[in-house]
Enzyme design. Structure first.
Site: not given
Length: 290
Positions: A8, A10, A42, A237
């Protein structure tokens, strides 16, 4: 043995300054040099994802907009999973009924109906990631950069850019500080079997086609590359990363990951500000830290 790494951006590959750290750059290049494929997965559009990668000198395939598009390392689109038009219209109507700001992701670009709200919600999103990321001035600067670099275009009404049926709808990205209303809208949207509804931070919703998910796109990429899923490491995350965590042999939660991600993942690394991607690469592969 890990043959493919999916990360990922961000909150994962990017630190809180929205940069790829030197440590992460070195680790990714070391993996690529050893024949390990590295893919970025992403919620960003391809254009938004490309900028920090170019700045870091990294070249890799990109699964963008949560799996709505897959791009090869040369920048050619390999797959597209658009939102059905009628379902997108229903979702837009629901968001408008609850006065929830949202952005429209088309193949031609990302659109907003309000520059003022676009500024405000990006600042709010940055604040939501880690309480208060940097100063208010710094957050305003980052929000301004997104607008000024052409990542987002402004129109009076979305309907003006929805006249071309060949310009596929890829995602609706919604934001609200009214979490009660947002949660209610999320539950209603999830009743639609044609929609995948996730989040990349508290206070936002990402609405894609049901088959436009990171996990589905990652499985398709691995299959085409002849790589078994048990040899895939996925790092993330937040909730829009869960679909790839569920299918990867090595699901790795960032130290700053949401509770749900940490609960699902077998492995954990450091935070995005502590070069968690690099540390995971060195920990779970045979690569030696430079």
């Amino acid at each position: 043995m890990i043959q493919l790494i999916a990360t990922d951006m961000d909150g994962t590959l990017l630190n809180d300054q929205k940069k790829v750290s030197t440590e992460n750059i070195k680790a990714i290049k070391a993996a690529q040099n050893e024949g390990i494929e590295v893919v970025v997965a992403t919620g960003r559009s391809k254009e938004e994802a490309q900028e920090p990668l170019d700045e870091a000198g990294l070249t890799c395939p990109i699964i963008s907009i949560n799996g709505a598009e897959t791009w090869d390392a040369a920048g050619n689109v390999a797959d597209v999973k658009p939102l059905p038009y009628e379902e997108a219209m229903k979702a837009m109507k629901l968001l408008r009924e609850h006065a929830i700001y949202f952005e429209l992701y088309l193949q031609s670009g990302t659109y907003s109906e309000s520059k003022e709200q676009a500024m405000d919600v990006i600042v709010q999103l940055m604040e939501s990631i880690k309480g208060a990321v940097g100063t208010q001035i710094e957050m305003q600067r980052m929000a301004n950069k997104r607008i000024q670099n052409g990542s987002i275009s402004f129109v009076d009404q979305f309907e003006t850019v929805l006249t071309d049926s060949s310009d596929a709808i890829l995602k609706l990205l919604a934001f609200s500080t009214n979490l009660v209303i947002l949660d209610q809208v999320e539950e209603e949207l999830k009743e639609n079997p044609y929609l995948a509804v996730t989040a990349s931070a508290r206070g936002n919703l990402e609405i894609n086609a049901i088959d436009a998910q990171k996990g589905i796109a990652l499985q398709a990429y691995a299959k085409q590359a002849g790589i078994p899923m048990e040899s895939v490491m996925a790092l993330g995350d937040n909730l829009n990363d869960l679909s790839m965590m569920k299918v990867a042999g090595y699901p790795v939660a960032m130290g700053n990951a949401a509770y749900e991600v940490k609960q699902l993942c077998t492995y954990q690394t450091d935070t995005n500000d502590e070069h968690g991607v690099a540390n995971a690469i060195y920990t779970y592969t045979n690569l030696k830290k430079a």
